[in-house]
Write a protein that holds these residues in place. Structure first.
Motif, PDB file in Angstrom:
ATOM      1  N   TYR A  95      -7.403  11.866  -6.246  1.00 58.38           N
ATOM      2  CA  TYR A  95      -6.590  11.080  -5.311  1.00 58.38           C
ATOM      3  C   TYR A  95      -6.051  11.929  -4.161  1.00 58.38           C
ATOM      4  O   TYR A  95      -5.779  11.408  -3.067  1.00 58.38           O
ATOM      5  CB  TYR A  95      -5.438  10.405  -6.064  1.00 58.38           C
ATOM      6  N   LYS A  96      -5.897  13.235  -4.373  1.00 63.05           N
ATOM      7  CA  LYS A  96      -5.384  14.084  -3.300  1.00 63.05           C
ATOM      8  C   LYS A  96      -6.415  14.225  -2.174  1.00 63.05           C
ATOM      9  O   LYS A  96      -6.059  14.193  -0.990  1.00 63.05           O
ATOM     10  CB  LYS A  96      -4.994  15.459  -3.849  1.00 63.05           C
ATOM     11  N   THR A  97      -7.683  14.360  -2.558  1.00 63.18           N
ATOM     12  CA  THR A  97      -8.733  14.398  -1.531  1.00 63.18           C
ATOM     13  C   THR A  97      -8.826  13.059  -0.819  1.00 63.18           C
ATOM     14  O   THR A  97      -9.019  12.999   0.405  1.00 63.18           O
ATOM     15  CB  THR A  97     -10.093  14.753  -2.168  1.00 63.18           C
ATOM     16  N   ALA A  98      -8.664  11.969  -1.571  1.00 57.93           N
ATOM     17  CA  ALA A  98      -8.684  10.633  -0.969  1.00 57.93           C
ATOM     18  C   ALA A  98      -7.526  10.472   0.009  1.00 57.93           C
ATOM     19  O   ALA A  98      -7.681   9.896   1.098  1.00 57.93           O
ATOM     20  CB  ALA A  98      -8.615   9.564  -2.055  1.00 57.93           C
ATOM     21  N   ALA A  99      -6.346  10.992  -0.347  1.00 53.53           N
ATOM     22  CA  ALA A  99      -5.185  10.907   0.538  1.00 53.53           C
ATOM     23  C   ALA A  99      -5.386  11.743   1.798  1.00 53.53           C
ATOM     24  O   ALA A  99      -5.002  11.333   2.899  1.00 53.53           O
ATOM     25  CB  ALA A  99      -3.930  11.362  -0.206  1.00 53.53           C
ATOM     26  N   LYS A 100      -6.002  12.915   1.643  1.00 52.95           N
ATOM     27  CA  LYS A 100      -6.292  13.760   2.818  1.00 52.95           C
ATOM     28  C   LYS A 100      -7.257  13.052   3.765  1.00 52.95           C
ATOM     29  O   LYS A 100      -7.081  13.060   4.993  1.00 52.95           O
ATOM     30  CB  LYS A 100      -6.894  15.083   2.345  1.00 52.95           C
ATOM     31  N   ALA A 137       2.898  15.145   5.340  1.00 55.14           N
ATOM     32  CA  ALA A 137       2.493  13.763   5.094  1.00 55.14           C
ATOM     33  C   ALA A 137       1.727  13.646   3.780  1.00 55.14           C
ATOM     34  O   ALA A 137       1.920  12.703   3.008  1.00 55.14           O
ATOM     35  CB  ALA A 137       1.641  13.261   6.252  1.00 55.14           C
ATOM     36  N   LEU A 138       0.859  14.623   3.510  1.00 52.33           N
ATOM     37  CA  LEU A 138       0.080  14.605   2.276  1.00 52.33           C
ATOM     38  C   LEU A 138       0.988  14.733   1.056  1.00 52.33           C
ATOM     39  O   LEU A 138       0.771  14.077   0.026  1.00 52.33           O
ATOM     40  CB  LEU A 138      -0.953  15.731   2.300  1.00 52.33           C
ATOM     41  N   ALA A 142       0.821  11.893  -1.733  1.00 51.05           N
ATOM     42  CA  ALA A 142       0.092  12.273  -2.946  1.00 51.05           C
ATOM     43  C   ALA A 142       0.793  13.305  -3.815  1.00 51.05           C
ATOM     44  O   ALA A 142       0.219  13.763  -4.807  1.00 51.05           O
ATOM     45  CB  ALA A 142      -1.296  12.786  -2.564  1.00 51.05           C
ATOM     46  N   ASN A 143       2.029  13.699  -3.468  1.00 49.87           N
ATOM     47  CA  ASN A 143       2.803  14.643  -4.272  1.00 49.87           C
ATOM     48  C   ASN A 143       2.033  15.942  -4.546  1.00 49.87           C
ATOM     49  O   ASN A 143       1.656  16.258  -5.677  1.00 49.87           O
ATOM     50  CB  ASN A 143       3.247  14.015  -5.602  1.00 49.87           C
ATOM     51  N   THR A 144       1.842  16.710  -3.480  1.00 52.33           N
ATOM     52  CA  THR A 144       1.157  18.002  -3.629  1.00 52.33           C
ATOM     53  C   THR A 144       2.094  19.102  -4.114  1.00 52.33           C
ATOM     54  O   THR A 144       1.651  20.217  -4.384  1.00 52.33           O
ATOM     55  CB  THR A 144       0.554  18.435  -2.279  1.00 52.33           C
ATOM     56  N   GLY A 145       3.405  18.795  -4.179  1.00 51.20           N
ATOM     57  CA  GLY A 145       4.374  19.798  -4.610  1.00 51.20           C
ATOM     58  C   GLY A 145       5.021  20.551  -3.472  1.00 51.20           C
ATOM     59  O   GLY A 145       5.841  21.441  -3.702  1.00 51.20           O
ATOM     60  N   LEU A 146       4.678  20.196  -2.240  1.00 52.54           N
ATOM     61  CA  LEU A 146       5.259  20.908  -1.101  1.00 52.54           C
ATOM     62  C   LEU A 146       6.760  20.678  -1.012  1.00 52.54           C
ATOM     63  O   LEU A 146       7.522  21.610  -0.762  1.00 52.54           O
ATOM     64  CB  LEU A 146       4.570  20.454   0.196  1.00 52.54           C
ATOM     65  N   TYR A 147       7.176  19.432  -1.206  1.00 50.62           N
ATOM     66  CA  TYR A 147       8.599  19.093  -1.179  1.00 50.62           C
ATOM     67  C   TYR A 147       8.992  18.455  -2.515  1.00 50.62           C
ATOM     68  O   TYR A 147       8.410  17.443  -2.912  1.00 50.62           O
ATOM     69  CB  TYR A 147       8.916  18.134  -0.034  1.00 50.62           C
ATOM     70  N   GLU A 149      11.308  16.529  -3.416  1.00 55.49           N
ATOM     71  CA  GLU A 149      11.751  15.130  -3.391  1.00 55.49           C
ATOM     72  C   GLU A 149      10.585  14.132  -3.421  1.00 55.49           C
ATOM     73  O   GLU A 149      10.794  12.950  -3.689  1.00 55.49           O
ATOM     74  CB  GLU A 149      12.610  14.859  -2.160  1.00 55.49           C
ATOM     75  N   ASP A 150       9.372  14.597  -3.154  1.00 51.85           N
ATOM     76  CA  ASP A 150       8.219  13.686  -3.085  1.00 51.85           C
ATOM     77  C   ASP A 150       7.678  13.377  -4.476  1.00 51.85           C
ATOM     78  O   ASP A 150       7.491  14.282  -5.297  1.00 51.85           O
ATOM     79  CB  ASP A 150       7.110  14.295  -2.220  1.00 51.85           C
ATOM     80  N   HIS A 151       7.406  12.113  -4.703  1.00 53.73           N
ATOM     81  CA  HIS A 151       6.815  11.687  -5.971  1.00 53.73           C
ATOM     82  C   HIS A 151       5.426  11.068  -5.779  1.00 53.73           C
ATOM     83  O   HIS A 151       4.806  10.645  -6.745  1.00 53.73           O
ATOM     84  CB  HIS A 151       7.728  10.689  -6.672  1.00 53.73           C
ATOM     85  N   GLY A 152       4.962  11.042  -4.549  1.00 55.79           N
ATOM     86  CA  GLY A 152       3.649  10.472  -4.279  1.00 55.79           C
ATOM     87  C   GLY A 152       3.731   8.971  -4.070  1.00 55.79           C
ATOM     88  O   GLY A 152       3.480   8.192  -4.989  1.00 55.79           O
ATOM     89  N   PHE A 153       4.082   8.574  -2.853  1.00 56.64           N
ATOM     90  CA  PHE A 153       4.279   7.145  -2.565  1.00 56.64           C
ATOM     91  C   PHE A 153       3.029   6.321  -2.877  1.00 56.64           C
ATOM     92  O   PHE A 153       3.114   5.235  -3.454  1.00 56.64           O
ATOM     93  CB  PHE A 153       4.669   6.965  -1.092  1.00 56.64           C
ATOM     94  N   ALA A 154       1.855   6.839  -2.503  1.00 59.03           N
ATOM     95  CA  ALA A 154       0.620   6.070  -2.679  1.00 59.03           C
ATOM     96  C   ALA A 154       0.156   6.008  -4.123  1.00 59.03           C
ATOM     97  O   ALA A 154      -0.690   5.177  -4.462  1.00 59.03           O
ATOM     98  CB  ALA A 154      -0.493   6.657  -1.807  1.00 59.03           C
TER      99      ALA A 154
END
Length: 223
Positions: A95-100, A137-138, A142-147, A149-154
């Motif tokens: 899904y991370k590649t799909a989000a990119k 944005a990624l 997709a919750n790449t772990g950069l921030y 607070e992100d849980h991966g909206f999509a």
């Protein structure tokens, strides 16, 4: 009356076909007389065609005005893209590649230049509310772990997203649209949010890309 001997005719026909004028001595045999020699001049004209390679023509940037139908199509692609990322996540796919890919195709991170950036303010971001690069944005989608607070909206995920346009402004090189969208999750519950998108045309592909995306929850005065 004089006639050409067979040998003389063959000599004329065998003359090289390149060139300009050539002279040959040929035998003429009169009836009942001795061999005489005369000169016959033959001229062959050749035409030379020069074939020069056609120079490569650079692709003309696409600059036609943006239409309202294109704006609606771009919004639908955004909705379909978010649903697709969630479906890939649910199926155990990449899904991370799909989000990119989704960001590459729909957002203008690749064409923003000369100090301009993509203006992305997602709904569920507080510590880092503004995401101006593709990495931020990624992380949001997709919750790449950069921030943290992100849980991966999509990857909530959503089974359906529908939208309703409130208004569109189109100028010479961009289009701005705002409205509502509704997100349906796996339980069937539907959440409503408000959006603003601004699009420009990618000069290479001709497709619309997002340069501004603001999303927020409706104001609730009783909360």
């Amino acid at each position: 009356m004089m006639r050409l001997s067979t040998a003389a005719l063959l000599a004329i026909l065998a003359a090289p076909a390149q060139g300009t004028s050539r002279s040959r001595a040929v035998g003429l045999v009169p009836r009942g007389g001795a061999m005489k020699t005369t000169v016959v001049t033959t001229t062959t004209t050749t035409t030379t065609t020069s074939e020069e390679p056609t120079p490569a023509v650079a692709a003309t940037p696409v600059s036609k005005p943006i239409s309202k139908d294109e704006v609606s199509d771009a919004l639908q692609k955004w909705c379909d893209g978010v649903v697709m990322i969630g479906a890939i996540y649910k199926a155990g796919g990449d899904y991370k590649t799909a989000a990119k890919r989704f960001l590459d195709e729909l957002y203008a991170f690749d064409i923003a230049k000369d100090g301009n950036v993509v203006l992305f303010k997602p709904t569920k971001a507080a510590v880092v509310p503004f995401r101006h690069d593709i990495e931020g944005a990624l992380s949001y989608f997709a919750n790449t772990g950069l921030y943290p607070e992100d849980h991966g909206f999509a990857i909530t995920p959503f089974t359906k997203i529908r939208y309703e346009i409130s208004g569109v402004n189109i100028d010479s090189d961009s289009a701005t649209v705002l409205g509502h969208y509704w997100f349906t999750d796996l339980s069937g519950a539907e959440a409503k949010a408000e959006f603003s998108f601004q699009y420009v045309r990618d000069p290479a592909s001709g497709k619309l890309k997002i340069v501004l995306h603001h999303s927020s929850l409706p104001y609730n005065p009783y909360k």
